[in-house]
Design a protein around this motif. Structure first.
Motif, PDB file in Angstrom:
ATOM      1  N   ALA A 212       0.821  -1.215   0.000  1.00  0.00           N
ATOM      2  CA  ALA A 212       0.000   0.000   0.000  1.00  0.00           C
ATOM      3  C   ALA A 212       0.857   1.268   0.000  1.00  0.00           C
ATOM      4  N   GLU A 213       2.056   1.194   0.575  1.00  0.00           N
ATOM      5  CA  GLU A 213       2.962   2.345   0.542  1.00  0.00           C
ATOM      6  C   GLU A 213       3.304   2.735  -0.900  1.00  0.00           C
ATOM      7  N   HIS A 214       3.136   1.797  -1.813  1.00  0.00           N
ATOM      8  CA  HIS A 214       3.430   2.026  -3.233  1.00  0.00           C
ATOM      9  C   HIS A 214       2.152   2.026  -4.079  1.00  0.00           C
ATOM     10  N   GLN A 215       1.017   2.214  -3.415  1.00  0.00           N
ATOM     11  CA  GLN A 215      -0.297   2.229  -4.060  1.00  0.00           C
ATOM     12  C   GLN A 215      -0.577   0.937  -4.821  1.00  0.00           C
ATOM     13  N   LEU A 216      -0.190  -0.174  -4.212  1.00  0.00           N
ATOM     14  CA  LEU A 216      -0.429  -1.498  -4.791  1.00  0.00           C
ATOM     15  C   LEU A 216      -1.107  -2.389  -3.766  1.00  0.00           C
ATOM     16  N   SER A 217      -1.824  -3.384  -4.266  1.00  0.00           N
ATOM     17  CA  SER A 217      -2.250  -4.483  -3.399  1.00  0.00           C
ATOM     18  C   SER A 217      -1.159  -5.542  -3.492  1.00  0.00           C
TER      19      SER A 217
ATOM     20  N   ARG B 142      -2.717   2.133 -14.667  1.00  0.00           N
ATOM     21  CA  ARG B 142      -1.637   2.910 -14.033  1.00  0.00           C
ATOM     22  C   ARG B 142      -0.392   2.994 -14.914  1.00  0.00           C
TER      23      ARG B 142
END
Length: 163
Positions: free
Chosen positions: A43-48, A93
């Motif tokens: 989530a810190e990298h806008q990922l699941s 993205r």
């Protein structure tokens, strides 16, 4: 977990090996806690975690970082519908692109973009470091024992059921 076992021993002393219940409960709890920590990192990298897994799979395939959706899904042990959703998000993205399969006009190939490659290379080292930290409490012998035990469990659980 130990309390769970002792309570069952009191109320149902006839049950054999209730310790198995505690072992499974511990495994489930460990898996949940690890999953939560990996999800927070992704989530810190806008990922699941699932999206990161797709990117990692394409990256470790080596140049040209190109696989079919079926190959990716198979590698990650997920359904194709789940894979489609992940691919849609990552494509929107700009982290991967869908290309026609030159060998099958009905098929697709999934390619990691330059942006996707840059993101994976930035994230994978951190990811590995966090996984190392999660296991730091175990000495090398314990880690090897865990590897052997989990391989054995997985082989049993993944084997076709005897019918």
């Amino acid at each position: 977990m130990d309390q769970l076992v002792s309570q069952w021993r009191v109320v149902r002393p006839d049950l054999e090996d209730v310790e198995a219940m505690a072992v499974v409960a511990r495994l489930l709890h460990v898996a949940r806690l690890i999953g939560e920590r990996l999800a927070a990192h992704a989530a810190e990298h806008q990922l699941s975690v699932g999206e990161a897994d797709v990117l990692f799979t394409l990256r470790r395939a080596g140049p040209p970082h190109l696989l079919s959706p079926t190959q990716i899904a198979s590698s990650l042990l997920v359904a194709t519908g789940t894979m489609t959703t992940r691919l849609d998000i990552l494509e929107s993205r700009g982290l991967l692109r869908r290309l026609p399969d030159p060998e099958d006009r009905r098929g697709l190939r999934i390619e990691l973009t330059a942006s996707g490659l840059q993101l994976v290379d930035a994230v994978v080292g951190e990811h590995l470091g966090r996984e190392r930290d999660l296991l730091a409490v175990l000495n090398p012998r314990e880690r090897q024992q865990l590897v052997q035990a989990t391989r054995k469990l997985l082989a049993q659980l993944e084997a076709p059921a005897a019918g």
